[in-house]
Design a protein around this motif. Structure first.
Motif, PDB file in Angstrom:
ATOM      1  N   PRO A 110       0.769  -1.177  -0.059  1.00  0.00           N
ATOM      2  CA  PRO A 110      -0.150   0.088   0.079  1.00  0.00           C
ATOM      3  C   PRO A 110       0.693   1.451  -0.229  1.00  0.00           C
ATOM      4  O   PRO A 110       0.364   2.418  -0.121  1.00  0.00           O
ATOM      5  N   ASP A 111       2.202   1.222   0.226  1.00  0.00           N
ATOM      6  CA  ASP A 111       2.965   2.410   0.098  1.00  0.00           C
ATOM      7  C   ASP A 111       3.680   2.581  -1.037  1.00  0.00           C
ATOM      8  O   ASP A 111       4.606   3.672  -0.941  1.00  0.00           O
ATOM      9  N   LYS A 112       3.622   1.617  -1.998  1.00  0.00           N
ATOM     10  CA  LYS A 112       4.373   1.585  -3.181  1.00  0.00           C
ATOM     11  C   LYS A 112       3.923   2.163  -4.453  1.00  0.00           C
ATOM     12  O   LYS A 112       2.642   2.071  -4.385  1.00  0.00           O
ATOM     13  N   ILE A 113       4.583   2.863  -5.185  1.00  0.00           N
ATOM     14  CA  ILE A 113       4.214   3.343  -6.425  1.00  0.00           C
ATOM     15  C   ILE A 113       4.323   2.268  -7.366  1.00  0.00           C
ATOM     16  O   ILE A 113       4.944   1.296  -7.363  1.00  0.00           O
ATOM     17  N   CYS A 114       3.167   2.073  -8.237  1.00  0.00           N
ATOM     18  CA  CYS A 114       3.003   0.790  -9.245  1.00  0.00           C
ATOM     19  C   CYS A 114       3.111   1.402 -10.751  1.00  0.00           C
ATOM     20  O   CYS A 114       2.348   2.153 -11.129  1.00  0.00           O
ATOM     21  N   HIS A 115       4.382   0.979 -11.218  1.00  0.00           N
ATOM     22  CA  HIS A 115       4.535   1.405 -12.579  1.00  0.00           C
ATOM     23  C   HIS A 115       4.142   0.406 -13.824  1.00  0.00           C
ATOM     24  O   HIS A 115       4.196  -0.935 -13.550  1.00  0.00           O
ATOM     25  N   ILE A 116       2.954   0.891 -14.236  1.00  0.00           N
ATOM     26  CA  ILE A 116       2.028  -0.155 -15.099  1.00  0.00           C
ATOM     27  C   ILE A 116       2.377   0.333 -16.613  1.00  0.00           C
ATOM     28  O   ILE A 116       1.921   1.382 -17.056  1.00  0.00           O
ATOM     29  N   ALA A 117       2.451  -0.633 -17.397  1.00  0.00           N
ATOM     30  CA  ALA A 117       2.677  -0.575 -18.888  1.00  0.00           C
ATOM     31  C   ALA A 117       1.351  -1.173 -19.687  1.00  0.00           C
ATOM     32  O   ALA A 117       1.026  -2.150 -19.185  1.00  0.00           O
ATOM     33  N   LEU A 118       0.579  -0.461 -20.207  1.00  0.00           N
ATOM     34  CA  LEU A 118      -0.831  -0.845 -20.820  1.00  0.00           C
ATOM     35  C   LEU A 118      -0.523  -1.076 -22.217  1.00  0.00           C
ATOM     36  O   LEU A 118       0.270  -0.460 -23.211  1.00  0.00           O
ATOM     37  N   SER A 119      -0.993  -2.295 -22.903  1.00  0.00           N
ATOM     38  CA  SER A 119      -1.051  -2.366 -24.251  1.00  0.00           C
ATOM     39  C   SER A 119      -2.347  -1.766 -24.792  1.00  0.00           C
ATOM     40  O   SER A 119      -3.269  -1.213 -24.210  1.00  0.00           O
ATOM     41  N   GLY A 120      -2.364  -1.673 -26.267  1.00  0.00           N
ATOM     42  CA  GLY A 120      -3.586  -1.025 -26.769  1.00  0.00           C
ATOM     43  C   GLY A 120      -4.325  -2.212 -27.594  1.00  0.00           C
ATOM     44  O   GLY A 120      -4.533  -3.134 -27.115  1.00  0.00           O
ATOM     45  N   GLY A 121      -4.667  -1.885 -28.791  1.00  0.00           N
ATOM     46  CA  GLY A 121      -5.597  -2.729 -29.652  1.00  0.00           C
ATOM     47  C   GLY A 121      -7.238  -2.601 -29.102  1.00  0.00           C
ATOM     48  O   GLY A 121      -7.536  -1.558 -28.221  1.00  0.00           O
ATOM     49  N   SER A 122      -8.160  -3.366 -29.355  1.00  0.00           N
ATOM     50  CA  SER A 122      -9.234  -3.359 -29.174  1.00  0.00           C
ATOM     51  C   SER A 122      -9.645  -4.221 -27.605  1.00  0.00           C
ATOM     52  O   SER A 122     -10.759  -3.833 -26.993  1.00  0.00           O
ATOM     53  N   THR A 123      -9.152  -5.171 -27.416  1.00  0.00           N
ATOM     54  CA  THR A 123      -9.469  -6.068 -26.148  1.00  0.00           C
ATOM     55  C   THR A 123      -9.385  -5.229 -24.809  1.00  0.00           C
ATOM     56  O   THR A 123     -10.392  -5.153 -24.189  1.00  0.00           O
ATOM     57  N   PRO A 124      -8.410  -4.401 -24.665  1.00  0.00           N
ATOM     58  CA  PRO A 124      -8.521  -3.458 -23.274  1.00  0.00           C
ATOM     59  C   PRO A 124      -9.588  -2.476 -23.301  1.00  0.00           C
ATOM     60  O   PRO A 124      -9.874  -2.052 -22.162  1.00  0.00           O
ATOM     61  N   ALA A 125     -10.152  -2.153 -24.082  1.00  0.00           N
ATOM     62  CA  ALA A 125     -11.147  -0.817 -24.318  1.00  0.00           C
ATOM     63  C   ALA A 125     -12.260  -1.368 -23.302  1.00  0.00           C
ATOM     64  O   ALA A 125     -12.656  -0.363 -22.490  1.00  0.00           O
ATOM     65  N   LEU A 126     -12.750  -2.560 -23.305  1.00  0.00           N
ATOM     66  CA  LEU A 126     -13.738  -3.066 -22.538  1.00  0.00           C
ATOM     67  C   LEU A 126     -13.486  -2.937 -20.949  1.00  0.00           C
ATOM     68  O   LEU A 126     -13.992  -2.447 -20.060  1.00  0.00           O
ATOM     69  N   MET A 127     -11.944  -3.162 -20.737  1.00  0.00           N
ATOM     70  CA  MET A 127     -11.464  -3.203 -19.227  1.00  0.00           C
ATOM     71  C   MET A 127     -11.236  -1.850 -18.722  1.00  0.00           C
ATOM     72  O   MET A 127     -11.717  -1.565 -17.667  1.00  0.00           O
ATOM     73  N   PHE A 128     -11.014  -0.999 -19.775  1.00  0.00           N
ATOM     74  CA  PHE A 128     -10.805   0.471 -19.347  1.00  0.00           C
ATOM     75  C   PHE A 128     -12.153   1.007 -19.051  1.00  0.00           C
ATOM     76  O   PHE A 128     -12.361   1.672 -18.027  1.00  0.00           O
ATOM     77  N   ASP A 129     -13.268   0.611 -19.908  1.00  0.00           N
ATOM     78  CA  ASP A 129     -14.685   1.130 -19.327  1.00  0.00           C
ATOM     79  C   ASP A 129     -15.098   0.691 -18.226  1.00  0.00           C
ATOM     80  O   ASP A 129     -15.623   1.600 -17.271  1.00  0.00           O
ATOM     81  N   LEU A 130     -14.857  -0.460 -17.711  1.00  0.00           N
ATOM     82  CA  LEU A 130     -15.359  -1.339 -16.391  1.00  0.00           C
ATOM     83  C   LEU A 130     -14.515  -0.733 -15.440  1.00  0.00           C
ATOM     84  O   LEU A 130     -14.797  -0.079 -14.380  1.00  0.00           O
ATOM     85  N   TRP A 131     -12.965  -0.302 -15.521  1.00  0.00           N
ATOM     86  CA  TRP A 131     -12.234   0.319 -14.439  1.00  0.00           C
ATOM     87  C   TRP A 131     -12.619   1.592 -14.241  1.00  0.00           C
ATOM     88  O   TRP A 131     -12.644   2.106 -13.150  1.00  0.00           O
ATOM     89  N   ALA A 132     -12.967   2.484 -15.337  1.00  0.00           N
ATOM     90  CA  ALA A 132     -13.261   3.717 -15.031  1.00  0.00           C
ATOM     91  C   ALA A 132     -14.726   3.940 -14.516  1.00  0.00           C
ATOM     92  O   ALA A 132     -15.270   4.972 -14.017  1.00  0.00           O
ATOM     93  N   SER A 133     -15.647   2.852 -14.444  1.00  0.00           N
ATOM     94  CA  SER A 133     -16.938   3.141 -13.957  1.00  0.00           C
ATOM     95  C   SER A 133     -16.970   2.430 -12.682  1.00  0.00           C
ATOM     96  O   SER A 133     -17.080   2.735 -11.569  1.00  0.00           O
ATOM     97  N   GLU A 134     -17.011   0.848 -12.628  1.00  0.00           N
ATOM     98  CA  GLU A 134     -17.200   0.268 -11.352  1.00  0.00           C
ATOM     99  C   GLU A 134     -16.050   0.233 -10.596  1.00  0.00           C
ATOM    100  O   GLU A 134     -16.254   0.007  -9.119  1.00  0.00           O
ATOM    101  N   TYR A 135     -14.849   0.548 -11.010  1.00  0.00           N
ATOM    102  CA  TYR A 135     -13.595   0.247 -10.102  1.00  0.00           C
ATOM    103  C   TYR A 135     -12.774   1.677  -9.901  1.00  0.00           C
ATOM    104  O   TYR A 135     -11.689   1.603  -9.409  1.00  0.00           O
ATOM    105  N   LYS A 136     -13.497   2.577 -10.095  1.00  0.00           N
ATOM    106  CA  LYS A 136     -12.706   3.917 -10.318  1.00  0.00           C
ATOM    107  C   LYS A 136     -12.423   4.244  -8.690  1.00  0.00           C
ATOM    108  O   LYS A 136     -11.463   4.810  -8.281  1.00  0.00           O
ATOM    109  N   GLU A 137     -13.478   3.920  -7.806  1.00  0.00           N
ATOM    110  CA  GLU A 137     -13.259   4.370  -6.586  1.00  0.00           C
ATOM    111  C   GLU A 137     -12.288   3.960  -5.646  1.00  0.00           C
ATOM    112  O   GLU A 137     -11.663   4.399  -4.975  1.00  0.00           O
TER     113      GLU A 137
END
Ligand code: 6PG
Length: 239
Positions: free
Chosen positions: A28-55
């Motif tokens: 919980p005290d650590k910075i998390c360095h994340i690299a994302l891919s593109g393409g079409s598959t992650p779009a659904l994940m980003f929609d869900l992340w921005a809605s149900e898992y944003k908080e």
């Protein structure tokens, strides 16, 4: 290589988001360095992340990078950054200072060098390689990952952090994370859904020699494949 199989693309995306949050909550005290891919598959994940898992995402501890980027401006419909901005970044409280996009509009060879240096500036290192906390990958039905395509396997072992991949049919140049930083990442997560990926998932499971995605899946430190039932159709009986 661990497999997480869910009933649908939405539930597969949910499983990966929950896994990422679990990873961040472990330290919980650590910075998390994340690299994302593109393409079409992650779009659904980003929609869900921005809605149900944003908080319940610790956005202030995330530093965001890209696995690859098409050599187009961020306003172009094929821009991986542009897709992520539209589906995720504009909807969550991740400070722009913590978002490190690849400049697809720049001269490719110069941008590969610039971005490699920028990533090196922010990430920890080991054995002379940057260490991402999580690299999110997709897999093409031709077995590519990042923008490392069959026939360009030299990018799997090249002594650079980012290099130039070329899309085999369009000839489009791409800035691509190379093999070594993927192998050195603390965790690699593949997000693969759809019946058109069932064959590549089988070849990835069967051999580390069947293409770039398989090469990474068999050699990276900690690999988890998040699949829906369709993408897992040719392996589900052998798990
Ligand atoms: C890209 C991606 C690429 C992607 C695969 C799968 O820039 O296209 O980074 O590696 O993950 O091509 O793409 P789909 O999700 O569209 O099937």
């Amino acid at each position: 290589m661990k497999f997480s199989i869910s009933s649908s693309p939405l539930e597969t995306a949910r499983s990966l988001i929950v896994r990422l949050q679990e990873l961040m909550n472990e330290a919980p005290d650590k910075i998390c360095h994340i690299a994302l891919s593109g393409g079409s598959t992650p779009a659904l994940m980003f929609d869900l992340w921005a809605s149900e898992y944003k908080e319940n995402t610790p956005w202030e501890r995330i530093r965001l990078y890209w696995v690859d980027e098409r050599c187009v401006p961020p306003t172009h419909p094929e821009s991986n950054y542009g897709m992520t901005r539209d589906r995720l970044l504009e909807k969550v409280p991740l400070s722009p200072e913590y978002i490190f996009r690849i400049h697809g509009e720049a001269v490719p060879e110069e941008e590969a060098q610039r971005y490699s240096a920028q990533v090196a500036e922010h990430l920890p290192h080991s054995d002379g390689w940057v260490i991402f906390d999580a690299v999110l990958l997709g897999a093409g039905d031709d077995g590519h990952t990042s923008s490392i395509f069959p026939g360009q396997e030299e990018l799997l072992t090249i002594d650079k952090t980012y290099a130039i991949g070329i899309h085999p049919s369009s000839g489009q140049k791409r800035i691509a994370l190379t093999g070594a930083p993927m192998l050195h990442a603390r965790r690699v997560f593949f997000l693969i859904t759809g019946s058109n990926k069932a064959s590549v998932v089988r070849t990835m499971k069967e051999s580390g020699e069947s293409g770039p995605a398989a090469y990474i899946a068999h050699r990276a430190r900690n690999v988890e494949l998040f699949l829906d039932a369709e993408a897992a159709a040719e392996i589900s009986t052998t798990l």
